[in-house]
Design a protein around this motif. Sequence first.
Motif, mmCIF file in Angstrom:
data_model
loop_
_atom_site.group_PDB
_atom_site.id
_atom_site.type_symbol
_atom_site.label_atom_id
_atom_site.label_comp_id
_atom_site.label_asym_id
_atom_site.label_seq_id
_atom_site.Cartn_x
_atom_site.Cartn_y
_atom_site.Cartn_z
ATOM 1 N N LYS A 174 168.148 85.227 93.087
ATOM 2 C CA LYS A 174 168.626 85.999 91.941
ATOM 3 C C LYS A 174 169.329 85.078 90.955
ATOM 4 O O LYS A 174 169.892 84.052 91.339
ATOM 5 C CB LYS A 174 169.613 87.073 92.397
ATOM 6 N N ASP A 175 169.289 85.492 89.694
ATOM 7 C CA ASP A 175 170.042 84.805 88.639
ATOM 8 C C ASP A 175 169.789 83.303 88.622
ATOM 9 O O ASP A 175 170.709 82.495 88.528
ATOM 10 C CB ASP A 175 171.545 85.082 88.794
ATOM 11 N N THR A 176 168.526 82.918 88.721
ATOM 12 C CA THR A 176 168.138 81.509 88.769
ATOM 13 C C THR A 176 166.991 81.278 87.799
ATOM 14 O O THR A 176 166.089 82.103 87.695
ATOM 15 C CB THR A 176 167.700 81.126 90.196
ATOM 16 N N VAL A 177 167.037 80.156 87.068
ATOM 17 C CA VAL A 177 165.972 79.812 86.133
ATOM 18 C C VAL A 177 165.599 78.340 86.292
ATOM 19 O O VAL A 177 166.342 77.552 86.883
ATOM 20 C CB VAL A 177 166.373 80.079 84.657
ATOM 21 N N VAL A 178 164.457 78.002 85.720
ATOM 22 C CA VAL A 178 164.013 76.617 85.597
ATOM 23 C C VAL A 178 164.009 76.306 84.112
ATOM 24 O O VAL A 178 163.548 77.118 83.306
ATOM 25 C CB VAL A 178 162.602 76.435 86.206
ATOM 26 N N LEU A 179 164.533 75.141 83.737
ATOM 27 C CA LEU A 179 164.601 74.736 82.334
ATOM 28 C C LEU A 179 163.489 73.736 82.032
ATOM 29 O O LEU A 179 163.189 72.858 82.851
ATOM 30 C CB LEU A 179 165.968 74.124 82.022
ATOM 31 N N ARG A 180 162.906 73.865 80.852
ATOM 32 C CA ARG A 180 161.811 72.987 80.441
ATOM 33 C C ARG A 180 162.300 71.537 80.340
ATOM 34 O O ARG A 180 163.351 71.260 79.762
ATOM 35 C CB ARG A 180 161.251 73.459 79.094
ATOM 36 N N ASP A 181 161.542 70.637 80.935
ATOM 37 C CA ASP A 181 161.800 69.182 80.886
ATOM 38 C C ASP A 181 163.130 68.755 81.497
ATOM 39 O O ASP A 181 163.637 67.686 81.174
ATOM 40 C CB ASP A 181 161.711 68.659 79.442
ATOM 41 N N VAL A 182 163.710 69.577 82.365
ATOM 42 C CA VAL A 182 164.943 69.211 83.065
ATOM 43 C C VAL A 182 164.554 68.963 84.514
ATOM 44 O O VAL A 182 164.457 69.883 85.316
ATOM 45 C CB VAL A 182 166.022 70.305 82.937
ATOM 46 N N ILE A 183 164.294 67.692 84.804
ATOM 47 C CA ILE A 183 163.688 67.299 86.075
ATOM 48 C C ILE A 183 164.576 66.281 86.776
ATOM 49 O O ILE A 183 165.177 65.415 86.137
ATOM 50 C CB ILE A 183 162.285 66.701 85.818
ATOM 51 N N CYS A 184 164.635 66.385 88.096
ATOM 52 C CA CYS A 184 165.381 65.425 88.909
ATOM 53 C C CYS A 184 164.693 64.068 88.815
ATOM 54 O O CYS A 184 163.485 63.958 89.027
ATOM 55 C CB CYS A 184 165.416 65.918 90.355
ATOM 56 N N ASP A 185 165.464 63.035 88.495
ATOM 57 C CA ASP A 185 164.872 61.690 88.418
ATOM 58 C C ASP A 185 164.854 60.993 89.774
ATOM 59 O O ASP A 185 164.280 59.922 89.906
ATOM 60 C CB ASP A 185 165.588 60.834 87.378
#
Length: 173
Positions: A135-146
């Motif tokens: 719940k209450d979780t999103v993925v952000l564009r181009d925000v990636i773990c390096d």
Amino acid sequence: MQGGGKCQLQVVYHSGGPLTLSDRVRTFVLRLNSALKRRLVHHFSAMEQASAAGACAINRAANRLLSSPGACYQPGDQVEVLTMEEIRRTLDGNGCCGRLQFMPGMARFAGTRCTVLKPVRTMFDERAWKMVRVKDTVVLRDVICDGAGLYDKEGCDRCCYYFWKTDWLRKVR
């Protein structure tokens, strides 16, 4: 904040719960939709119009199941990641908000503006080999773990999206 040297995928299973009946129905409808599209569109090209009409009906049903009344962030929404001070206020003693851990690599995005790629409602728990509801979780564009600093000095080349609790974001109007 804890979690140094861990990948978010290793600890994300804590943030999930079992799938509800509506989640299972939605997953079934989405799988059925995919199967129909593959079979009808690719194998029966002469029936493209009929398959498209059937796929549209399934898509409408899937969209009804996918829409959640409390979803406040939609794909394309502009958001600002809170400052680290604001984020720390949302975290418990284990560095979690709603059982989702804030990872050290996410700190570099604090105070930046991003675009919501998509809300996350379910995810695959690799440890238990099952789908879980979040719940209450999103993925952000181009925000990636390096992957820097993970797994000793080797790092990680997996390039995973970070999962963001909506408590860590502010909608830009």
